[in-house]
Design a protein around this motif. Structure first.
Motif, PDB file in Angstrom:
ATOM      1  N   ILE A  75      -1.639  26.489-103.839  1.00 38.11           N
ATOM      2  CA  ILE A  75      -1.562  27.518-102.796  1.00 38.11           C
ATOM      3  C   ILE A  75      -0.799  28.734-103.327  1.00 38.11           C
ATOM      4  CG2 ILE A  75      -0.592  28.086-100.520  1.00 38.11           C
ATOM      5  CD1 ILE A  75      -1.168  25.123 -99.733  1.00 38.11           C
ATOM      6  N   TYR A  76       0.326  28.506-103.981  1.00 37.98           N
ATOM      7  CA  TYR A  76       1.139  29.590-104.538  1.00 37.98           C
ATOM      8  C   TYR A  76       0.318  30.425-105.522  1.00 37.98           C
ATOM      9  CZ  TYR A  76       4.877  31.866-107.209  1.00 37.98           C
ATOM     10  OH  TYR A  76       5.672  32.792-107.839  1.00 37.98           O
ATOM     11  N   LYS A  77      -0.388  29.756-106.410  1.00 34.20           N
ATOM     12  CA  LYS A  77      -1.202  30.459-107.404  1.00 34.20           C
ATOM     13  C   LYS A  77      -2.230  31.358-106.724  1.00 34.20           C
ATOM     14  CE  LYS A  77      -4.621  28.432-109.473  1.00 34.20           C
ATOM     15  NZ  LYS A  77      -5.400  27.461-110.211  1.00 34.20           N
ATOM     16  N   ARG A  78      -2.904  30.835-105.712  1.00 35.52           N
ATOM     17  CA  ARG A  78      -3.914  31.617-105.004  1.00 35.52           C
ATOM     18  C   ARG A  78      -3.304  32.768-104.217  1.00 35.52           C
ATOM     19  NH1 ARG A  78      -8.416  27.546-102.458  1.00 35.52           N
ATOM     20  NH2 ARG A  78      -8.806  26.262-104.310  1.00 35.52           N
ATOM     21  N   VAL A  79      -2.156  32.509-103.593  1.00 34.68           N
ATOM     22  CA  VAL A  79      -1.476  33.563-102.827  1.00 34.68           C
ATOM     23  C   VAL A  79      -1.073  34.702-103.748  1.00 34.68           C
ATOM     24  CG1 VAL A  79       0.657  34.109-101.558  1.00 34.68           C
ATOM     25  CG2 VAL A  79      -0.707  32.118-100.911  1.00 34.68           C
ATOM     26  N   MET A  80      -0.514  34.365-104.899  1.00 38.78           N
ATOM     27  CA  MET A  80      -0.076  35.404-105.834  1.00 38.78           C
ATOM     28  C   MET A  80      -1.260  36.225-106.335  1.00 38.78           C
ATOM     29  SD  MET A  80       3.019  35.022-105.386  1.00 38.78           S
ATOM     30  CE  MET A  80       3.654  36.308-106.431  1.00 38.78           C
ATOM     31  N   LEU A  81      -2.398  35.566-106.575  1.00 43.89           N
ATOM     32  CA  LEU A  81      -3.600  36.307-106.978  1.00 43.89           C
ATOM     33  C   LEU A  81      -4.032  37.283-105.892  1.00 43.89           C
ATOM     34  CD1 LEU A  81      -5.735  33.529-108.730  1.00 43.89           C
ATOM     35  CD2 LEU A  81      -4.771  35.587-109.796  1.00 43.89           C
ATOM     36  N   LEU A  82      -4.001  36.831-104.640  1.00 48.29           N
ATOM     37  CA  LEU A  82      -4.366  37.711-103.521  1.00 48.29           C
ATOM     38  C   LEU A  82      -3.405  38.893-103.400  1.00 48.29           C
ATOM     39  CD1 LEU A  82      -5.402  35.517-100.458  1.00 48.29           C
ATOM     40  CD2 LEU A  82      -6.736  37.308-101.559  1.00 48.29           C
ATOM     41  N   LEU A  83      -2.121  38.606-103.503  1.00 49.10           N
ATOM     42  CA  LEU A  83      -1.121  39.667-103.348  1.00 49.10           C
ATOM     43  C   LEU A  83      -1.196  40.677-104.484  1.00 49.10           C
ATOM     44  CD1 LEU A  83       1.977  37.649-102.080  1.00 49.10           C
ATOM     45  CD2 LEU A  83       0.465  39.127-100.746  1.00 49.10           C
ATOM     46  N   ASN A  84      -1.593  40.233-105.653  1.00 45.92           N
ATOM     47  CA  ASN A  84      -1.698  41.133-106.804  1.00 45.92           C
ATOM     48  C   ASN A  84      -3.038  41.854-106.877  1.00 45.92           C
ATOM     49  OD1 ASN A  84       0.897  40.617-107.747  1.00 45.92           O
ATOM     50  ND2 ASN A  84       0.229  38.779-108.819  1.00 45.92           N
ATOM     51  N   SER A  85      -3.956  41.486-105.986  1.00 40.65           N
ATOM     52  CA  SER A  85      -5.245  42.181-105.951  1.00 40.65           C
ATOM     53  C   SER A  85      -5.069  43.525-105.255  1.00 40.65           C
ATOM     54  CB  SER A  85      -6.294  41.336-105.224  1.00 40.65           C
ATOM     55  OG  SER A  85      -6.030  41.317-103.837  1.00 40.65           O
ATOM     56  N   SER A  86      -6.136  44.248-105.127  1.00 40.94           N
ATOM     57  CA  SER A  86      -6.042  45.587-104.530  1.00 40.94           C
ATOM     58  C   SER A  86      -5.874  45.552-103.013  1.00 40.94           C
ATOM     59  CB  SER A  86      -7.287  46.394-104.901  1.00 40.94           C
ATOM     60  OG  SER A  86      -8.433  45.743-104.399  1.00 40.94           O
ATOM     61  N   GLU A  87      -6.042  44.388-102.403  1.00 41.75           N
ATOM     62  CA  GLU A  87      -5.932  44.305-100.946  1.00 41.75           C
ATOM     63  C   GLU A  87      -4.490  44.479-100.479  1.00 41.75           C
ATOM     64  OE1 GLU A  87      -8.068  41.177 -98.902  1.00 41.75           O
ATOM     65  OE2 GLU A  87      -9.045  40.687-100.791  1.00 41.75           O
ATOM     66  N   GLU A  88      -4.339  45.115 -99.356  1.00 45.17           N
ATOM     67  CA  GLU A  88      -3.026  45.275 -98.742  1.00 45.17           C
ATOM     68  C   GLU A  88      -2.826  44.136 -97.748  1.00 45.17           C
ATOM     69  OE1 GLU A  88      -0.559  47.597 -99.200  1.00 45.17           O
ATOM     70  OE2 GLU A  88      -1.697  48.351-100.908  1.00 45.17           O
ATOM     71  N   LEU A  89      -2.238  43.047 -98.215  1.00 45.53           N
ATOM     72  CA  LEU A  89      -2.000  41.885 -97.358  1.00 45.53           C
ATOM     73  C   LEU A  89      -0.512  41.583 -97.304  1.00 45.53           C
ATOM     74  CD1 LEU A  89      -4.662  39.235 -98.479  1.00 45.53           C
ATOM     75  CD2 LEU A  89      -4.557  40.394 -96.286  1.00 45.53           C
ATOM     76  N   SER A  90      -0.066  41.118 -96.157  1.00 40.02           N
ATOM     77  CA  SER A  90       1.308  40.614 -96.084  1.00 40.02           C
ATOM     78  C   SER A  90       1.305  39.207 -96.683  1.00 40.02           C
ATOM     79  CB  SER A  90       1.774  40.553 -94.625  1.00 40.02           C
ATOM     80  OG  SER A  90       1.045  39.560 -93.921  1.00 40.02           O
ATOM     81  N   LEU A  91       2.479  38.722 -97.014  1.00 40.04           N
ATOM     82  CA  LEU A  91       2.596  37.364 -97.544  1.00 40.04           C
ATOM     83  C   LEU A  91       2.029  36.359 -96.549  1.00 40.04           C
ATOM     84  CD1 LEU A  91       3.615  35.304 -99.622  1.00 40.04           C
ATOM     85  CD2 LEU A  91       5.797  35.320 -98.397  1.00 40.04           C
ATOM     86  N   GLU A  92       2.379  36.530 -95.293  1.00 36.86           N
ATOM     87  CA  GLU A  92       1.909  35.591 -94.260  1.00 36.86           C
ATOM     88  C   GLU A  92       0.391  35.577 -94.171  1.00 36.86           C
ATOM     89  OE1 GLU A  92       4.311  37.865 -93.827  1.00 36.86           O
ATOM     90  OE2 GLU A  92       6.085  36.617 -93.517  1.00 36.86           O
ATOM     91  N   ASP A  93      -0.233  36.754 -94.185  1.00 36.69           N
ATOM     92  CA  ASP A  93      -1.688  36.822 -94.112  1.00 36.69           C
ATOM     93  C   ASP A  93      -2.341  36.189 -95.341  1.00 36.69           C
ATOM     94  OD1 ASP A  93      -1.662  38.054 -91.630  1.00 36.69           O
ATOM     95  OD2 ASP A  93      -1.792  40.082 -92.467  1.00 36.69           O
ATOM     96  N   ALA A  94      -1.736  36.388 -96.499  1.00 38.56           N
ATOM     97  CA  ALA A  94      -2.280  35.800 -97.727  1.00 38.56           C
ATOM     98  C   ALA A  94      -2.203  34.277 -97.672  1.00 38.56           C
ATOM     99  CB  ALA A  94      -1.536  36.327 -98.949  1.00 38.56           C
TER     100      ALA A  94
END
Length: 106
Positions: free
Chosen positions: A51-70
């Protein structure tokens, strides 16, 4: 039965079997610990690391997501396997078998 347990554990699932709130709390703690998982149970630790690995990939992508949303997005995405110990998986299989035996036949 060992083959059945391994098959059940290694099948893909529709989502991770953890609540969104719990996952958010653990991932927040992992971020504070520099990626180290505070959970020591091997199968649960493996799940949170995924889960952590996937969340970090999402947060580092161009999308503007909060941690909670990711975290919510990741937890509700397909999980590559069931992150339970062999014993817990066996217990869940037996619970399902008992449920089938107690249901009225149609």
């Amino acid at each position: 039965m060992k083959n059945v347990v391994q098959h059940v554990k290694n099948s893909e699932y529709s989502r991770f079997f953890v609540s969104e709130d719990r996952a958010i709390r653990v991932i927040q703690k992992m971020i504070r610990l520099g990626g180290e998982c505070p959970i020591k149970t091997p199968s649960t630790q493996e799940m949170y690391e995924e889960i952590y690995k996937r969340v970090m990939l999402l947060l580092n992508s161009s999308e503007e997501l909060s941690l909670e949303d990711a975290v919510i997005r990741v937890v509700n995405a397909p999980a590559p396997k069931l992150y339970l110990s062999d014993r817990k998986t066996y217990e869940k299989i037996n619970e399902a078998k008992q449920l089938c035996k107690t249901r009225p036949k149609r």
